[in-house]
Design a protein around this motif. Sequence first.
Motif, PDB file in Angstrom:
ATOM      1  N   THR A   1     -14.158  25.917  51.363  1.00 20.72           N
ATOM      2  CA  THR A   1     -14.316  26.597  52.651  1.00 20.72           C
ATOM      3  C   THR A   1     -15.514  26.040  53.402  1.00 20.72           C
ATOM      4  O   THR A   1     -16.011  26.660  54.311  1.00 20.72           O
ATOM      5  CB  THR A   1     -14.467  28.116  52.456  1.00 20.72           C
ATOM      6  OG1 THR A   1     -15.636  28.360  51.672  1.00 20.72           O
ATOM      7  CG2 THR A   1     -13.250  28.715  51.794  1.00 20.72           C
TER       8      THR A   1
ATOM      9  N   LEU B   1     -18.986  30.690  54.377  1.00 22.36           N
ATOM     10  CA  LEU B   1     -19.340  32.107  54.356  1.00 22.36           C
ATOM     11  C   LEU B   1     -18.666  32.831  53.197  1.00 22.36           C
ATOM     12  O   LEU B   1     -17.589  32.446  52.748  1.00 22.36           O
ATOM     13  CB  LEU B   1     -18.952  32.772  55.686  1.00 22.36           C
ATOM     14  CG  LEU B   1     -19.647  32.225  56.927  1.00 22.36           C
ATOM     15  CD1 LEU B   1     -19.125  32.924  58.175  1.00 22.36           C
ATOM     16  CD2 LEU B   1     -21.164  32.378  56.820  1.00 22.36           C
ATOM     17  N   THR B   2     -19.302  33.885  52.748  1.00 21.54           N
ATOM     18  CA  THR B   2     -18.736  34.725  51.701  1.00 21.54           C
ATOM     19  C   THR B   2     -17.687  35.661  52.308  1.00 21.54           C
ATOM     20  O   THR B   2     -17.596  35.805  53.537  1.00 21.54           O
ATOM     21  CB  THR B   2     -19.833  35.585  51.060  1.00 21.54           C
ATOM     22  OG1 THR B   2     -20.326  36.503  52.049  1.00 21.54           O
ATOM     23  CG2 THR B   2     -20.962  34.727  50.501  1.00 21.54           C
ATOM     24  N   ALA B   3     -16.943  36.327  51.443  1.00 19.72           N
ATOM     25  CA  ALA B   3     -15.970  37.320  51.909  1.00 19.72           C
ATOM     26  C   ALA B   3     -16.673  38.410  52.717  1.00 19.72           C
ATOM     27  O   ALA B   3     -16.156  38.866  53.745  1.00 19.72           O
ATOM     28  CB  ALA B   3     -15.213  37.921  50.726  1.00 19.72           C
ATOM     29  N   GLU B   4     -17.850  38.812  52.272  1.00 19.12           N
ATOM     30  CA  GLU B   4     -18.603  39.854  52.973  1.00 19.12           C
ATOM     31  C   GLU B   4     -19.028  39.374  54.363  1.00 19.12           C
ATOM     32  O   GLU B   4     -18.964  40.131  55.339  1.00 19.12           O
ATOM     33  CB  GLU B   4     -19.835  40.279  52.162  1.00 19.12           C
ATOM     34  CG  GLU B   4     -19.510  40.986  50.873  1.00 19.12           C
ATOM     35  CD  GLU B   4     -19.040  40.040  49.750  1.00 19.12           C
ATOM     36  OE1 GLU B   4     -19.379  38.823  49.769  1.00 19.12           O
ATOM     37  OE2 GLU B   4     -18.288  40.523  48.875  1.00 19.12           O
ATOM     38  N   GLN B   5     -19.486  38.138  54.450  1.00 17.60           N
ATOM     39  CA  GLN B   5     -19.879  37.606  55.758  1.00 17.60           C
ATOM     40  C   GLN B   5     -18.669  37.457  56.674  1.00 17.60           C
ATOM     41  O   GLN B   5     -18.757  37.729  57.871  1.00 17.60           O
ATOM     42  CB  GLN B   5     -20.596  36.271  55.587  1.00 17.60           C
ATOM     43  CG  GLN B   5     -21.987  36.418  54.984  1.00 17.60           C
ATOM     44  CD  GLN B   5     -22.593  35.081  54.636  1.00 17.60           C
ATOM     45  OE1 GLN B   5     -21.934  34.220  54.032  1.00 17.60           O
ATOM     46  NE2 GLN B   5     -23.857  34.887  55.011  1.00 17.60           N
TER      47      GLN B   5
ATOM     48  N   THR C   1      -9.976  36.891  50.179  1.00 10.21           N
ATOM     49  CA  THR C   1     -10.993  35.882  49.878  1.00 10.21           C
ATOM     50  C   THR C   1     -11.022  34.834  50.979  1.00 10.21           C
ATOM     51  O   THR C   1     -10.030  34.633  51.687  1.00 10.21           O
ATOM     52  CB  THR C   1     -10.696  35.181  48.540  1.00 10.21           C
ATOM     53  OG1 THR C   1      -9.486  34.419  48.679  1.00 10.21           O
ATOM     54  CG2 THR C   1     -10.577  36.178  47.404  1.00 10.21           C
ATOM     55  N   PRO C   2     -12.146  34.133  51.114  1.00 13.76           N
ATOM     56  CA  PRO C   2     -12.192  33.035  52.072  1.00 13.76           C
ATOM     57  C   PRO C   2     -11.084  32.015  51.809  1.00 13.76           C
ATOM     58  O   PRO C   2     -10.457  31.520  52.752  1.00 13.76           O
ATOM     59  CB  PRO C   2     -13.576  32.423  51.866  1.00 13.76           C
ATOM     60  CG  PRO C   2     -14.409  33.549  51.351  1.00 13.76           C
ATOM     61  CD  PRO C   2     -13.475  34.365  50.502  1.00 13.76           C
ATOM     62  N   GLN C   3     -10.807  31.730  50.541  1.00 16.81           N
ATOM     63  CA  GLN C   3      -9.786  30.735  50.206  1.00 16.81           C
ATOM     64  C   GLN C   3      -8.407  31.163  50.726  1.00 16.81           C
ATOM     65  O   GLN C   3      -7.656  30.336  51.236  1.00 16.81           O
ATOM     66  CB  GLN C   3      -9.736  30.514  48.682  1.00 16.81           C
ATOM     67  CG  GLN C   3     -10.954  29.819  48.118  1.00 16.81           C
ATOM     68  CD  GLN C   3     -12.182  30.739  47.982  1.00 16.81           C
ATOM     69  OE1 GLN C   3     -12.088  31.963  48.033  1.00 16.81           O
ATOM     70  NE2 GLN C   3     -13.350  30.124  47.832  1.00 16.81           N
TER      71      GLN C   3
END
Length: 176
Positions: A3, A41-45, A105-107
């Motif tokens: 990502t 970025l993370t999932a939270e971001q 998830t970002p992925q």
Amino acid sequence: MTTIFDPMDRAQTPLVADEKAMLLGMLAFQRDTLRWKCSGLTAEQLAFEHAPSELSLGGLLKHLAVVEVSWVRMTFAGGDDLPAWKTQRREGQDGWSLRTTAGETPQVLFRWLTEAQQLTERIVGEAPSLQALSQEMPYGEPCSLRWVLLHLVQEYGRHLGHADLIREAIDGTVGI
């Protein structure tokens, strides 16, 4: 799938080509700009909502993948949704794709955008011309493939402005 995306790797619109290639190139550049804005970025971001809006970068990734598949596959080609997000679809609930990314998830979000791109490139490549008409009638009459592609470029462009502001609010990253 990574990502992390370098803005220097964005697809470039050909300066001299046929209209299909130019429209697909412009759309690819828009998608790559979104990838860059969401990169690393993370999932939270990606779930961060910039007040007072409920928009998030993850929501934009999902929304634009859903919108692209909806216009190209469903409206133009007359097919069904991609199974990856079909069960989340909420008929009659505007903006559902923007607000249903919790837990993604970002992925997965990036994969949906890639799937949309591959589908668009295949369907546009197989279309006889940009004048070809849609199977569905979104406004009571068919629309041309040219209109669908221009509409998608406009849709991405509009939301990339949102992505700029959200990304800057997350970590200060700016750039065009």
